[in-house]
Design a protein around this motif. Structure first.
Motif, PDB file in Angstrom:
ATOM      1  N   SER A   1      34.934  90.500  21.214  1.00 10.78           N
ATOM      2  CA  SER A   1      34.298  89.288  21.734  1.00 10.78           C
ATOM      3  C   SER A   1      33.061  88.978  20.909  1.00 10.78           C
ATOM      4  CB  SER A   1      33.899  89.483  23.201  1.00 10.78           C
ATOM      5  OG  SER A   1      32.853  90.427  23.305  1.00 10.78           O
ATOM      6  N   GLY A   2      32.617  87.762  21.023  1.00  9.39           N
ATOM      7  CA  GLY A   2      31.387  87.378  20.347  1.00  9.39           C
ATOM      8  C   GLY A   2      30.189  88.125  20.873  1.00  9.39           C
ATOM      9  N   GLU A   3      30.251  88.565  22.119  1.00  6.15           N
ATOM     10  CA  GLU A   3      29.158  89.335  22.707  1.00  6.15           C
ATOM     11  C   GLU A   3      29.091  90.730  22.093  1.00  6.15           C
ATOM     12  OE1 GLU A   3      27.830  91.079  27.091  1.00  6.15           O
ATOM     13  OE2 GLU A   3      29.451  89.607  26.919  1.00  6.15           O
ATOM     14  N   ASP A   4      30.263  91.322  21.815  1.00  3.77           N
ATOM     15  CA  ASP A   4      30.308  92.678  21.258  1.00  3.77           C
ATOM     16  C   ASP A   4      29.926  92.720  19.778  1.00  3.77           C
ATOM     17  OD1 ASP A   4      31.038  93.917  23.589  1.00  3.77           O
ATOM     18  OD2 ASP A   4      33.191  93.933  23.146  1.00  3.77           O
TER      19      ASP A   4
ATOM     20  N   ARG B   1      37.289  90.492  16.264  1.00  3.41           N
ATOM     21  CA  ARG B   1      36.177  89.773  15.643  1.00  3.41           C
ATOM     22  C   ARG B   1      35.545  90.542  14.487  1.00  3.41           C
ATOM     23  NH1 ARG B   1      34.404  85.809  19.266  1.00  3.41           N
ATOM     24  NH2 ARG B   1      33.166  85.078  17.501  1.00  3.41           N
ATOM     25  N   GLY B   2      35.616  91.861  14.514  1.00  3.46           N
ATOM     26  CA  GLY B   2      35.014  92.703  13.492  1.00  3.46           C
ATOM     27  C   GLY B   2      35.005  94.135  13.983  1.00  3.46           C
ATOM     28  N   ALA B   3      34.521  95.049  13.150  1.00  4.88           N
ATOM     29  CA  ALA B   3      34.537  96.461  13.546  1.00  4.88           C
ATOM     30  C   ALA B   3      33.532  97.250  12.731  1.00  4.88           C
ATOM     31  CB  ALA B   3      35.932  97.056  13.375  1.00  4.88           C
ATOM     32  N   LEU B   4      33.190  98.416  13.238  1.00  2.00           N
ATOM     33  CA  LEU B   4      32.421  99.412  12.496  1.00  2.00           C
ATOM     34  C   LEU B   4      33.379 100.537  12.134  1.00  2.00           C
ATOM     35  CD1 LEU B   4      29.612 100.495  11.519  1.00  2.00           C
ATOM     36  CD2 LEU B   4      29.553 101.773  13.681  1.00  2.00           C
ATOM     37  N   LEU B   5      33.553 100.783  10.849  1.00  2.00           N
ATOM     38  CA  LEU B   5      34.434 101.852  10.380  1.00  2.00           C
ATOM     39  C   LEU B   5      33.655 103.161  10.334  1.00  2.00           C
ATOM     40  CD1 LEU B   5      37.141 102.791   9.135  1.00  2.00           C
ATOM     41  CD2 LEU B   5      36.172 102.211   6.887  1.00  2.00           C
TER      42      LEU B   5
END
Length: 466
Positions: free
Chosen positions: A100-103, A142-146
């Motif tokens: 989500s945009g919040e996360d 939306r995106g991630a931290l690897l």
């Protein structure tokens, strides 16, 4: 009637979960006379039998905490010893995924915490990079931290290896040996068990879900209160493994790390756990509503899982306490060390916790034994799907469990040696027998025949008079 006395030990470790097994190993390697006491017929009968089986880097652990220090020490030691013990590692990496945009902006804070914790190789990924790595993820990502260092391990072979090494190097392991009572006399604990009375100079409480009860029973009061937390899991069939190669983690909240989607060392995909408070310390039931929720959550993340059959469902209990941190205390006057409140990170932290406990014990000032210079090392049978299995080698005998390709030789070896399986759960954790699609429906009778007279709790098979 006078109770038989088993002997005098430097250390009595109470509890045969992963932490107890690791602690017994550490003290045996340090040259101590060690006994491990487990009230069940086999190790891993409590909280340790059901977990996510992840090897954690500590990227999201509380900075400066004992949990972080033990996780990272445990991680390093596992990597150091795994080849020597033949313990598997499935190198997956993990992504903390923002849905989500919040996360999404919260990933920056998680990355900063990871680097503050010494996990410097994390990197932020945009949507395109996430989908290149995991093309089966839902496009709503939306995106991630690897986090490259997060991996999958065998949750059962590792603690078995730890205790096996302890026993190979002189430790004793007693099962069906609940500590019923005890008293400290002249600096020595007298512990009463169904196996007899034993003496130990120090008691180490690794009793997990019953750690506070053990303290109450022997010390007259407890320094913590166990609040059992149930986690339910769903396991998808092995075909689902082709849909995923990375551990998928949610952006956590203050109460839980949330639902994880990951491959298992056994070739499946699991989703879970939930985090449900309950009073019962012995039973962890599953319910259809929650399992449907987990399946829906998994298919929301990887839509193709909607077509994947479910192989198994299970639930486990974690020994949470009234506080979030590990509850590790040492009492020199009472000759007592408690290792309490070890929740989901215990599999990774166990080796580090063992070293920490040994250091606390050195503070008691009576360590007179030298560490072993050339200890014996066990070589564990491989259960990992991505490595060579016994069914692929010559001379294995019949295939007993066709779902998991478990051989007669594996069954026979699990029933022999210094730490044979004590019940059907222990056999399952040593071999994978009964873990597959049919959940033992087809192989149960053959396993009952092979184990007849060899388990403390025999496997009963219903027969028909028709």
């Amino acid at each position: 009637m006078m109770k038989s006395q088993i002997g005098l030990f430097d250390v009595a470790v109470v509890g045969g979960g992963v932490v107890g097994c690791a602690v017994a190993r550490r003290f045996a390697l340090d040259g101590a006379r060690v006994v491990l006491l487990e009230k069940a017929p086999d190790i891993l009968a409590g909280a340790s039998k059901a977990n996510s089986a992840l090897l954690h880097t500590g990227f999201d652990a509380p900075p400066g905490s004992l949990e972080l220090a033990c996780m990272q020490a445990g991680y390093r030691e596992y990597i150091e010893i795994r080849d020597r013990m033949n313990l598997p590692l499935l190198e997956t990496g993990a992504m903390v995924v923002a849905w989500s945009g919040e996360d999404l902006p919260r990933l920056n804070g998680i990355a900063e915490q990871a680097r503050a914790n010494g996990v410097d190789d994390v990197s932020l990924l945009d949507k395109a990079e996430v989908l290149r790595r995991e093309p089966h993820l839902a496009t709503s990502v939306r995106g991630a931290l690897l986090v490259p260092g997060e991996h999958v391990i065998d949750p059962w072979s590792a603690p078995l290896a730890y205790l096996s090494q302890a026993v190979l190097n002189g430790a004793q392991a007693l099962f069906n040996a609940e500590v019923l009572s005890g008293r400290l006399e002249d600096g020595v604990w007298l512990l009463d068990t169904p196996k007899g009375q034993l003496r130990a100079q120090t008691v180490i409480n690794c009793a997990g879900l019953f750690g506070d009860i053990l303290e109450e029973r022997l010390l007259g009061g407890s320094s913590f209160t166990i609040l059992p937390r149930k986690g339910q899991f769903v396991v998808f069939d092995k075909a689902a493994a082709a849909l995923l190669r990375t551990i998928i983690l949610p952006v956590p909240n203050d109460r839980t790390k949330g639902v994880v989607l990951a491959r298992t060392i056994f070739g499946n995909v699991l989703v879970g756990p939930t985090a449900e408070e309950q009073i019962d310390r012995d039973r962890a039931d599953v319910d259809q509503r929650t399992l449907r929720m987990l399946i829906a959550k998994a298919t929301e993340m990887v839509p193709a899982l909607a077509d994947a059959p479910v192989t198994a469902i299970y639930a486990g209990l974690r020994p949470a306490t009234e506080r979030k941190e590990y509850r590790v205390t040492a009492n020199l006057e009472k000759r007592w060390i408690s290792v309490g409140g070890i929740r989901s990170t215990g599999l990774t932290a166990s080796l580090g916790l063992a070293r920490h406990v040994a250091e606390l014990h050195r503070g008691f000032g009576d360590d007179k034994r030298a560490p072993l210079t050339d200890p014996l090392w066990p070589h564990m049978p491989n259960l990992a799907e991505h490595m060579a299995r016994d069914w692929q080698a010559d001379g294995h005998g019949e295939i007993v469990c066709h779902c998991e390709l478990v051989t007669q030789r594996e069954i026979e070896q699990a029933l022999a040696g210094p730490l044979p399986a004590g019940d059907i759960g222990g056999l399952k954790r040593r071999t994978r027998a009964g873990m597959g699609r049919c959940q033992g429906f087809y192989c149960q009778a053959r396993i009952a025949a092979l184990t007849a007279g060899k388990l403390a709790e025999p496997l009963a098979v219903e027969t028909s008079d028709e």
